[in-house]
Design a protein around this motif. Sequence first.
Motif, PDB file in Angstrom:
ATOM      1  N   LEU A 129       0.839  -1.191   0.000  1.00 46.52           N
ATOM      2  CA  LEU A 129       0.000   0.000   0.000  1.00 46.52           C
ATOM      3  C   LEU A 129       0.883   1.254   0.000  1.00 46.52           C
ATOM      4  O   LEU A 129       2.002   1.226   0.518  1.00 46.52           O
ATOM      5  CB  LEU A 129      -0.909   0.019   1.234  1.00 46.52           C
ATOM      6  CG  LEU A 129      -1.826  -1.192   1.440  1.00 46.52           C
ATOM      7  CD1 LEU A 129      -2.695  -0.979   2.680  1.00 46.52           C
ATOM      8  CD2 LEU A 129      -2.689  -1.454   0.223  1.00 46.52           C
ATOM      9  N   PRO A 130       0.392   2.370  -0.543  1.00 44.66           N
ATOM     10  CA  PRO A 130       1.204   3.587  -0.677  1.00 44.66           C
ATOM     11  C   PRO A 130       1.094   4.527   0.530  1.00 44.66           C
ATOM     12  O   PRO A 130       0.758   5.689   0.396  1.00 44.66           O
ATOM     13  CB  PRO A 130       0.647   4.233  -1.941  1.00 44.66           C
ATOM     14  CG  PRO A 130      -0.807   3.884  -1.897  1.00 44.66           C
ATOM     15  CD  PRO A 130      -0.871   2.493  -1.313  1.00 44.66           C
ATOM     16  N   HIS A 131       1.406   4.021   1.719  1.00 43.07           N
ATOM     17  CA  HIS A 131       1.410   4.802   2.962  1.00 43.07           C
ATOM     18  C   HIS A 131       0.088   5.559   3.127  1.00 43.07           C
ATOM     19  O   HIS A 131       0.054   6.789   3.159  1.00 43.07           O
ATOM     20  CB  HIS A 131       2.587   5.770   3.000  1.00 43.07           C
ATOM     21  CG  HIS A 131       2.925   6.213   4.402  1.00 43.07           C
ATOM     22  ND1 HIS A 131       4.185   6.615   4.773  1.00 43.07           N
ATOM     23  CD2 HIS A 131       2.174   6.307   5.532  1.00 43.07           C
ATOM     24  CE1 HIS A 131       4.197   6.951   6.045  1.00 43.07           C
ATOM     25  NE2 HIS A 131       2.978   6.768   6.534  1.00 43.07           N
ATOM     26  N   ILE A 132      -0.976   4.793   3.284  1.00 43.95           N
ATOM     27  CA  ILE A 132      -2.320   5.375   3.392  1.00 43.95           C
ATOM     28  C   ILE A 132      -2.930   5.141   4.776  1.00 43.95           C
ATOM     29  O   ILE A 132      -4.155   5.223   4.936  1.00 43.95           O
ATOM     30  CB  ILE A 132      -3.260   4.818   2.310  1.00 43.95           C
ATOM     31  CG1 ILE A 132      -3.366   3.283   2.403  1.00 43.95           C
ATOM     32  CG2 ILE A 132      -2.800   5.253   0.926  1.00 43.95           C
ATOM     33  CD1 ILE A 132      -4.455   2.691   1.520  1.00 43.95           C
ATOM     34  N   GLY A 133      -2.095   4.881   5.783  1.00 49.03           N
ATOM     35  CA  GLY A 133      -2.606   4.571   7.106  1.00 49.03           C
ATOM     36  C   GLY A 133      -3.600   5.590   7.633  1.00 49.03           C
ATOM     37  O   GLY A 133      -4.633   5.231   8.201  1.00 49.03           O
ATOM     38  N   SER A 134      -3.313   6.851   7.458  1.00 48.11           N
ATOM     39  CA  SER A 134      -4.227   7.911   7.918  1.00 48.11           C
ATOM     40  C   SER A 134      -5.058   8.480   6.770  1.00 48.11           C
ATOM     41  O   SER A 134      -5.712   9.508   6.923  1.00 48.11           O
ATOM     42  CB  SER A 134      -3.423   9.053   8.564  1.00 48.11           C
ATOM     43  OG  SER A 134      -2.583   9.684   7.607  1.00 48.11           O
ATOM     44  N   GLY A 135      -5.050   7.768   5.641  1.00 48.86           N
ATOM     45  CA  GLY A 135      -5.592   8.335   4.414  1.00 48.86           C
ATOM     46  C   GLY A 135      -7.091   8.232   4.243  1.00 48.86           C
ATOM     47  O   GLY A 135      -7.571   7.646   3.269  1.00 48.86           O
ATOM     48  N   SER A 136      -7.837   8.801   5.175  1.00 50.84           N
ATOM     49  CA  SER A 136      -9.273   8.978   4.976  1.00 50.84           C
ATOM     50  C   SER A 136      -9.579  10.469   5.021  1.00 50.84           C
ATOM     51  O   SER A 136      -8.843  11.249   5.644  1.00 50.84           O
ATOM     52  CB  SER A 136     -10.082   8.250   6.055  1.00 50.84           C
ATOM     53  OG  SER A 136      -9.933   8.887   7.313  1.00 50.84           O
ATOM     54  N   VAL A 137     -10.652  10.859   4.381  1.00 49.94           N
ATOM     55  CA  VAL A 137     -11.033  12.272   4.339  1.00 49.94           C
ATOM     56  C   VAL A 137     -11.195  12.819   5.755  1.00 49.94           C
ATOM     57  O   VAL A 137     -10.705  13.903   6.092  1.00 49.94           O
ATOM     58  CB  VAL A 137     -12.343  12.446   3.538  1.00 49.94           C
ATOM     59  CG1 VAL A 137     -12.869  13.877   3.668  1.00 49.94           C
ATOM     60  CG2 VAL A 137     -12.121  12.083   2.075  1.00 49.94           C
ATOM     61  N   GLU A 138     -11.877  12.024   6.601  1.00 48.40           N
ATOM     62  CA  GLU A 138     -12.174  12.495   7.953  1.00 48.40           C
ATOM     63  C   GLU A 138     -10.900  12.679   8.778  1.00 48.40           C
ATOM     64  O   GLU A 138     -10.721  13.702   9.451  1.00 48.40           O
ATOM     65  CB  GLU A 138     -13.114  11.507   8.650  1.00 48.40           C
ATOM     66  CG  GLU A 138     -14.472  11.341   7.980  1.00 48.40           C
ATOM     67  CD  GLU A 138     -14.478  10.293   6.872  1.00 48.40           C
ATOM     68  OE1 GLU A 138     -15.568   9.975   6.382  1.00 48.40           O
ATOM     69  OE2 GLU A 138     -13.384   9.791   6.500  1.00 48.40           O
ATOM     70  N   THR A 139     -10.031  11.670   8.729  1.00 44.72           N
ATOM     71  CA  THR A 139      -8.831  11.725   9.564  1.00 44.72           C
ATOM     72  C   THR A 139      -7.868  12.806   9.102  1.00 44.72           C
ATOM     73  O   THR A 139      -7.308  13.544   9.922  1.00 44.72           O
ATOM     74  CB  THR A 139      -8.133  10.350   9.561  1.00 44.72           C
ATOM     75  OG1 THR A 139      -8.970   9.424  10.258  1.00 44.72           O
ATOM     76  CG2 THR A 139      -6.792  10.413  10.260  1.00 44.72           C
ATOM     77  N   ARG A 140      -7.683  12.922   7.803  1.00 40.19           N
ATOM     78  CA  ARG A 140      -6.753  13.949   7.317  1.00 40.19           C
ATOM     79  C   ARG A 140      -7.236  15.346   7.685  1.00 40.19           C
ATOM     80  O   ARG A 140      -6.428  16.232   7.986  1.00 40.19           O
ATOM     81  CB  ARG A 140      -6.569  13.811   5.801  1.00 40.19           C
ATOM     82  CG  ARG A 140      -5.773  12.562   5.408  1.00 40.19           C
ATOM     83  CD  ARG A 140      -4.308  12.691   5.775  1.00 40.19           C
ATOM     84  NE  ARG A 140      -3.572  11.467   5.548  1.00 40.19           N
ATOM     85  CZ  ARG A 140      -3.014  11.108   4.386  1.00 40.19           C
ATOM     86  NH1 ARG A 140      -3.143  11.899   3.319  1.00 40.19           N
ATOM     87  NH2 ARG A 140      -2.350   9.984   4.281  1.00 40.19           N
ATOM     88  N   GLN A 141      -8.550  15.560   7.684  1.00 37.42           N
ATOM     89  CA  GLN A 141      -9.047  16.875   8.080  1.00 37.42           C
ATOM     90  C   GLN A 141      -8.831  17.113   9.568  1.00 37.42           C
ATOM     91  O   GLN A 141      -8.465  18.224   9.989  1.00 37.42           O
ATOM     92  CB  GLN A 141     -10.531  17.019   7.743  1.00 37.42           C
ATOM     93  CG  GLN A 141     -11.073  18.421   7.981  1.00 37.42           C
ATOM     94  CD  GLN A 141     -10.299  19.487   7.222  1.00 37.42           C
ATOM     95  OE1 GLN A 141     -10.062  19.357   6.023  1.00 37.42           O
ATOM     96  NE2 GLN A 141      -9.870  20.543   7.927  1.00 37.42           N
ATOM     97  N   GLN A 142      -9.043  16.086  10.387  1.00 39.98           N
ATOM     98  CA  GLN A 142      -8.789  16.223  11.817  1.00 39.98           C
ATOM     99  C   GLN A 142      -7.315  16.514  12.089  1.00 39.98           C
ATOM    100  O   GLN A 142      -6.977  17.317  12.965  1.00 39.98           O
ATOM    101  CB  GLN A 142      -9.210  14.948  12.551  1.00 39.98           C
ATOM    102  CG  GLN A 142     -10.704  14.766  12.681  1.00 39.98           C
ATOM    103  CD  GLN A 142     -11.043  13.478  13.409  1.00 39.98           C
ATOM    104  OE1 GLN A 142     -10.780  12.374  12.933  1.00 39.98           O
ATOM    105  NE2 GLN A 142     -11.625  13.608  14.585  1.00 39.98           N
ATOM    106  N   MET A 143      -6.437  15.881  11.345  1.00 36.74           N
ATOM    107  CA  MET A 143      -5.008  16.130  11.496  1.00 36.74           C
ATOM    108  C   MET A 143      -4.669  17.570  11.127  1.00 36.74           C
ATOM    109  O   MET A 143      -3.927  18.259  11.834  1.00 36.74           O
ATOM    110  CB  MET A 143      -4.209  15.149  10.639  1.00 36.74           C
ATOM    111  CG  MET A 143      -4.300  13.701  11.100  1.00 36.74           C
ATOM    112  SD  MET A 143      -3.649  12.530   9.879  1.00 36.74           S
ATOM    113  CE  MET A 143      -1.901  12.933   9.922  1.00 36.74           C
ATOM    114  N   ALA A 144      -5.217  18.024   9.999  1.00 35.87           N
ATOM    115  CA  ALA A 144      -4.958  19.398   9.565  1.00 35.87           C
ATOM    116  C   ALA A 144      -5.486  20.403  10.585  1.00 35.87           C
ATOM    117  O   ALA A 144      -4.814  21.390  10.913  1.00 35.87           O
ATOM    118  CB  ALA A 144      -5.617  19.641   8.205  1.00 35.87           C
TER     119      ALA A 144
END
Length: 313
Positions: free
Chosen positions: A278-293
Amino acid sequence: MSKAKVLQIGPLSERFNRELAAQYEVSALWQQTEPLAFLHEHGEQFIYMVSSARFGCTADQLALLPNLRAICSFGVGYDPYPLDLLRERGIVLSTTPDVLNDCVADLAMGLMIDSARCMSASDRFVRSGDWGSGASFPLGRRVSGKRLGIVGLGRIGEAVAQRAAGFAMPVRYHNRRAVTGSPYQHEPDLLALARWADFLVLTCPGGKATHHLINAEVLEALGPDGFLVNVARGSVVDEAALIKALQTGVVAGAGLDVYEHEPQVPGALRELGNVVLLPHIGSGSVETRQQMADLVLDNLRAFIATGKLLTPL
Protein backbone atom coordinates in the motif's frame (compact mmCIF):
# COMPACT_ATOMS: atom_id res chain seq x y z
CA MET A 1 -2.59 44.01 12.49
CA SER A 2 0.09 42.17 10.50
CA LYS A 3 -0.15 38.40 10.24
CA ALA A 4 2.40 36.13 11.92
CA LYS A 5 5.06 34.82 9.53
CA VAL A 6 5.06 31.03 9.12
CA LEU A 7 7.57 28.90 7.24
CA GLN A 8 5.96 25.87 5.56
CA ILE A 9 8.49 23.21 4.59
CA GLY A 10 6.36 21.13 2.20
CA PRO A 11 2.84 21.08 0.76
CA LEU A 12 -0.06 19.42 2.54
CA SER A 13 -3.63 19.31 1.23
CA GLU A 14 -4.94 22.15 -0.90
CA ARG A 15 -7.53 22.91 1.77
CA PHE A 16 -4.91 23.06 4.50
CA ASN A 17 -2.61 25.25 2.40
CA ARG A 18 -5.49 27.67 1.77
CA GLU A 19 -6.51 27.81 5.43
CA LEU A 20 -2.94 28.38 6.58
CA ALA A 21 -2.41 31.13 4.02
CA ALA A 22 -5.69 32.80 5.01
CA GLN A 23 -4.59 33.12 8.64
CA TYR A 24 -0.84 33.75 8.37
CA GLU A 25 1.84 35.17 6.13
CA VAL A 26 3.17 31.90 4.75
CA SER A 27 6.48 31.31 2.97
CA ALA A 28 6.39 28.02 1.06
CA LEU A 29 9.94 26.70 1.18
CA TRP A 30 9.33 23.99 -1.44
CA GLN A 31 8.44 26.70 -3.96
CA GLN A 32 11.80 28.46 -3.60
CA THR A 33 14.32 27.88 -6.38
CA GLU A 34 17.16 27.81 -3.84
CA PRO A 35 15.62 26.91 -0.46
CA LEU A 36 18.78 27.30 1.62
CA ALA A 37 19.63 30.58 -0.07
CA PHE A 38 16.11 31.78 0.75
CA LEU A 39 16.59 30.84 4.40
CA HIS A 40 20.01 32.47 4.49
CA GLU A 41 18.38 35.73 3.44
CA HIS A 42 15.05 35.50 5.29
CA GLY A 43 15.43 32.79 7.94
CA GLU A 44 15.70 35.14 10.92
CA GLN A 45 12.11 36.31 10.27
CA PHE A 46 10.55 32.97 11.21
CA ILE A 47 9.47 31.99 14.70
CA TYR A 48 6.97 29.34 13.57
CA MET A 49 7.30 26.38 11.20
CA VAL A 50 4.73 23.99 9.73
CA SER A 51 5.93 20.66 8.38
CA SER A 52 4.95 17.00 8.38
CA ALA A 53 6.18 13.52 9.19
CA ARG A 54 7.02 13.23 5.49
CA PHE A 55 9.11 16.40 5.12
CA GLY A 56 10.44 17.05 8.64
CA CYS A 57 13.30 19.53 8.65
CA THR A 58 17.08 19.32 8.52
CA ALA A 59 19.92 20.57 10.68
CA ASP A 60 21.04 22.75 7.75
CA GLN A 61 17.64 24.41 7.63
CA LEU A 62 17.57 24.94 11.39
CA ALA A 63 20.99 26.56 11.31
CA LEU A 64 19.47 29.31 9.16
CA LEU A 65 16.45 29.80 11.46
CA PRO A 66 17.98 31.44 14.54
CA ASN A 67 14.66 32.65 15.99
CA LEU A 68 12.58 29.52 15.45
CA ARG A 69 10.60 28.55 18.55
CA ALA A 70 7.95 26.03 17.46
CA ILE A 71 7.33 23.40 14.79
CA CYS A 72 3.78 22.18 14.19
CA SER A 73 3.93 18.85 12.35
CA PHE A 74 1.26 16.97 10.43
CA GLY A 75 1.38 13.29 11.45
CA VAL A 76 2.55 11.26 14.42
CA GLY A 77 6.03 10.43 13.13
CA TYR A 78 8.94 12.49 14.40
CA ASP A 79 11.94 10.59 13.04
CA PRO A 80 12.59 13.14 10.23
CA TYR A 81 13.32 15.82 12.84
CA PRO A 82 16.73 16.31 14.51
CA LEU A 83 15.32 15.95 18.02
CA ASP A 84 18.60 16.42 19.87
CA LEU A 85 19.15 19.71 18.10
CA LEU A 86 15.58 20.84 18.79
CA ARG A 87 16.01 20.09 22.50
CA GLU A 88 19.37 21.86 22.58
CA ARG A 89 17.83 24.99 21.10
CA GLY A 90 14.59 24.82 23.06
CA ILE A 91 12.44 24.48 19.95
CA VAL A 92 9.16 22.70 20.72
CA LEU A 93 7.53 20.22 18.35
CA SER A 94 3.88 19.19 18.12
CA THR A 95 2.46 16.17 16.31
CA THR A 96 -1.12 15.03 15.63
CA PRO A 97 -1.67 12.02 17.92
CA ASP A 98 -4.92 10.14 18.59
CA VAL A 99 -6.94 11.52 15.66
CA LEU A 100 -5.45 8.93 13.30
CA ASN A 101 -5.47 5.92 15.64
CA ASP A 102 -8.67 4.39 14.30
CA CYS A 103 -7.80 4.65 10.63
CA VAL A 104 -4.31 3.19 11.06
CA ALA A 105 -5.66 0.38 13.24
CA ASP A 106 -8.39 -0.34 10.68
CA LEU A 107 -5.72 -0.59 8.00
CA ALA A 108 -3.58 -2.92 10.10
CA MET A 109 -6.53 -5.28 10.46
CA GLY A 110 -7.20 -5.00 6.74
CA LEU A 111 -3.59 -5.91 5.94
CA MET A 112 -3.77 -8.93 8.25
CA ILE A 113 -6.90 -10.18 6.54
CA ASP A 114 -5.66 -9.38 3.03
CA SER A 115 -2.25 -10.99 3.48
CA ALA A 116 -3.68 -14.15 5.06
CA ARG A 117 -6.78 -14.59 2.88
CA CYS A 118 -4.97 -13.39 -0.28
CA MET A 119 -7.68 -10.89 -1.14
CA SER A 120 -5.55 -8.66 -3.37
CA ALA A 121 -4.03 -11.70 -5.05
CA SER A 122 -7.47 -13.23 -5.66
CA ASP A 123 -8.66 -9.92 -7.13
CA ARG A 124 -5.79 -10.09 -9.60
CA PHE A 125 -6.71 -13.74 -10.28
CA VAL A 126 -10.26 -12.77 -11.29
CA ARG A 127 -9.23 -9.70 -13.31
CA SER A 128 -6.65 -11.67 -15.28
CA GLY A 129 -9.29 -14.16 -16.44
CA ASP A 130 -7.55 -17.09 -14.73
CA TRP A 131 -10.70 -18.04 -12.79
CA GLY A 132 -12.74 -18.22 -16.00
CA SER A 133 -10.11 -20.44 -17.59
CA GLY A 134 -10.71 -23.16 -15.03
CA ALA A 135 -7.68 -22.52 -12.84
CA SER A 136 -8.15 -22.88 -9.10
CA PHE A 137 -7.02 -20.27 -6.59
CA PRO A 138 -4.82 -21.55 -3.73
CA LEU A 139 -6.13 -21.66 -0.19
CA GLY A 140 -5.43 -18.82 2.21
CA ARG A 141 -5.12 -18.92 5.98
CA ARG A 142 -7.68 -18.16 8.67
CA VAL A 143 -7.35 -14.98 10.76
CA SER A 144 -9.89 -15.58 13.53
CA GLY A 145 -8.38 -17.16 16.61
CA LYS A 146 -4.78 -16.66 15.50
CA ARG A 147 -2.13 -15.20 17.80
CA LEU A 148 -1.37 -11.50 17.43
CA GLY A 149 1.97 -10.04 18.48
CA ILE A 150 2.14 -6.24 18.58
CA VAL A 151 5.47 -4.43 18.53
CA GLY A 152 4.84 -1.07 20.18
CA LEU A 153 1.71 -1.03 22.33
CA GLY A 154 1.02 2.69 22.18
CA ARG A 155 -2.20 4.38 21.14
CA ILE A 156 -2.34 2.73 17.73
CA GLY A 157 -1.21 -0.64 19.06
CA GLU A 158 -4.00 -0.52 21.64
CA ALA A 159 -6.52 0.23 18.90
CA VAL A 160 -5.29 -2.77 16.89
CA ALA A 161 -5.59 -5.01 19.96
CA GLN A 162 -9.16 -3.81 20.55
CA ARG A 163 -10.12 -4.73 17.00
CA ALA A 164 -8.43 -8.12 17.32
CA ALA A 165 -10.82 -8.97 20.15
CA GLY A 166 -13.58 -9.18 17.57
CA PHE A 167 -11.57 -11.91 15.86
CA ALA A 168 -10.99 -13.81 19.12
CA MET A 169 -7.24 -13.32 18.75
CA PRO A 170 -5.03 -13.72 21.84
CA VAL A 171 -2.70 -10.71 22.07
CA ARG A 172 0.81 -10.24 23.42
CA TYR A 173 3.07 -7.23 22.92
CA HIS A 174 6.69 -6.12 23.00
CA ASN A 175 7.69 -2.79 24.52
CA ARG A 176 10.81 -1.74 26.37
CA ARG A 177 8.66 -1.64 29.50
CA ALA A 178 5.32 -3.19 30.34
CA VAL A 179 2.29 -0.93 29.97
CA THR A 180 0.76 -0.35 33.38
CA GLY A 181 -2.77 -1.69 33.59
CA SER A 182 -2.70 -3.35 30.16
CA PRO A 183 -4.81 -6.51 29.91
CA TYR A 184 -2.38 -7.96 27.38
CA GLN A 185 0.68 -10.05 28.18
CA HIS A 186 3.99 -8.20 27.93
CA GLU A 187 6.80 -10.08 26.18
CA PRO A 188 10.17 -8.43 26.85
CA ASP A 189 11.91 -10.76 24.35
CA LEU A 190 11.10 -9.78 20.76
CA LEU A 191 12.28 -13.13 19.40
CA ALA A 192 10.02 -14.97 21.82
CA LEU A 193 7.08 -12.84 20.69
CA ALA A 194 7.85 -13.56 17.04
CA ARG A 195 8.04 -17.32 17.72
CA TRP A 196 4.66 -17.19 19.48
CA ALA A 197 2.81 -14.98 17.00
CA ASP A 198 0.96 -15.89 13.84
CA PHE A 199 0.78 -12.19 12.95
CA LEU A 200 3.44 -9.69 14.00
CA VAL A 201 2.09 -6.15 13.66
CA LEU A 202 4.41 -3.15 13.92
CA THR A 203 2.98 0.03 15.48
CA CYS A 204 6.15 1.37 17.12
CA PRO A 205 7.86 4.74 16.46
CA GLY A 206 10.62 5.10 13.89
CA GLY A 207 14.06 6.54 14.59
CA LYS A 208 17.42 5.24 15.75
CA ALA A 209 16.06 3.14 18.61
CA THR A 210 13.95 0.97 16.29
CA HIS A 211 16.06 1.04 13.10
CA HIS A 212 15.99 -2.48 11.57
CA LEU A 213 14.44 -3.83 14.75
CA ILE A 214 12.80 -6.44 12.54
CA ASN A 215 15.78 -8.23 11.05
CA ALA A 216 16.51 -11.66 9.57
CA GLU A 217 16.60 -13.29 13.02
CA VAL A 218 13.16 -11.95 13.96
CA LEU A 219 11.70 -13.01 10.61
CA GLU A 220 13.12 -16.50 11.02
CA ALA A 221 11.51 -16.65 14.48
CA LEU A 222 8.16 -15.59 12.99
CA GLY A 223 8.46 -18.58 10.71
CA PRO A 224 6.95 -20.03 7.55
CA ASP A 225 3.37 -19.76 8.84
CA GLY A 226 3.74 -16.19 10.12
CA PHE A 227 2.80 -12.84 8.62
CA LEU A 228 4.42 -9.44 9.14
CA VAL A 229 2.30 -6.27 9.00
CA ASN A 230 3.97 -2.86 9.09
CA VAL A 231 1.93 0.30 9.65
CA ALA A 232 4.74 1.97 11.65
CA ARG A 233 7.79 3.24 9.77
CA GLY A 234 9.73 1.61 6.95
CA SER A 235 12.99 2.01 8.84
CA VAL A 236 11.80 -0.46 11.49
CA VAL A 237 12.21 -3.36 9.02
CA ASP A 238 15.40 -4.52 7.33
CA GLU A 239 13.84 -4.46 3.88
CA ALA A 240 16.52 -6.59 2.24
CA ALA A 241 16.06 -9.27 4.91
CA LEU A 242 12.28 -9.16 4.46
CA ILE A 243 12.56 -9.57 0.69
CA LYS A 244 14.79 -12.62 1.14
CA ALA A 245 12.42 -14.06 3.77
CA LEU A 246 9.43 -13.64 1.43
CA GLN A 247 11.31 -15.09 -1.54
CA THR A 248 12.49 -18.17 0.32
CA GLY A 249 9.42 -18.95 2.43
CA VAL A 250 11.02 -18.02 5.71
CA VAL A 251 7.73 -16.16 6.39
CA ALA A 252 4.34 -16.80 4.81
CA GLY A 253 3.65 -13.24 3.77
CA ALA A 254 3.53 -9.56 4.64
CA GLY A 255 1.31 -6.51 4.47
CA LEU A 256 3.17 -3.21 4.14
CA ASP A 257 2.01 0.39 4.20
CA VAL A 258 5.49 1.89 4.74
CA TYR A 259 8.95 1.41 3.22
CA GLU A 260 12.56 2.28 3.90
CA HIS A 261 12.93 4.77 1.05
CA GLU A 262 9.46 6.08 0.25
CA PRO A 263 8.07 6.49 -2.30
CA GLN A 264 10.58 4.07 -3.82
CA VAL A 265 9.52 0.44 -3.40
CA PRO A 266 12.08 -2.20 -4.44
CA GLY A 267 11.26 -4.06 -7.63
CA ALA A 268 11.86 -7.33 -5.81
CA LEU A 269 8.99 -6.53 -3.44
CA ARG A 270 6.68 -5.49 -6.26
CA GLU A 271 7.30 -8.80 -8.03
CA LEU A 272 6.28 -10.95 -5.08
CA GLY A 273 2.77 -12.37 -4.82
CA ASN A 274 2.87 -13.00 -1.07
CA VAL A 275 3.08 -9.36 -0.01
CA VAL A 276 0.37 -6.68 -0.03
CA LEU A 277 1.78 -3.24 -0.88
CA LEU A 278 0.00 0.00 0.00
CA PRO A 279 1.20 3.59 -0.68
CA HIS A 280 1.41 4.80 2.96
CA ILE A 281 -2.32 5.37 3.39
CA GLY A 282 -2.61 4.57 7.11
CA SER A 283 -4.23 7.91 7.92
CA GLY A 284 -5.59 8.34 4.41
CA SER A 285 -9.27 8.98 4.98
CA VAL A 286 -11.03 12.27 4.34
CA GLU A 287 -12.17 12.49 7.95
CA THR A 288 -8.83 11.73 9.56
CA ARG A 289 -6.75 13.95 7.32
CA GLN A 290 -9.05 16.88 8.08
CA GLN A 291 -8.79 16.22 11.82
CA MET A 292 -5.01 16.13 11.50
CA ALA A 293 -4.96 19.40 9.57
CA ASP A 294 -7.25 21.03 12.12
CA LEU A 295 -4.95 19.93 14.95
CA VAL A 296 -1.89 21.41 13.23
CA LEU A 297 -3.70 24.74 12.92
CA ASP A 298 -4.95 24.52 16.51
CA ASN A 299 -1.41 23.88 17.76
CA LEU A 300 -0.04 26.83 15.83
CA ARG A 301 -2.84 29.11 17.00
CA ALA A 302 -2.36 28.04 20.62
CA PHE A 303 1.39 28.58 20.58
CA ILE A 304 1.12 32.04 19.07
CA ALA A 305 -1.51 32.99 21.67
CA THR A 306 -0.09 31.31 24.78
CA GLY A 307 3.42 30.06 24.05
CA LYS A 308 2.25 26.47 24.60
CA LEU A 309 1.37 23.64 22.24
CA LEU A 310 -1.76 21.52 22.62
CA THR A 311 -0.06 18.22 21.70
CA PRO A 312 3.68 18.63 22.28
CA LEU A 313 5.94 15.67 21.58
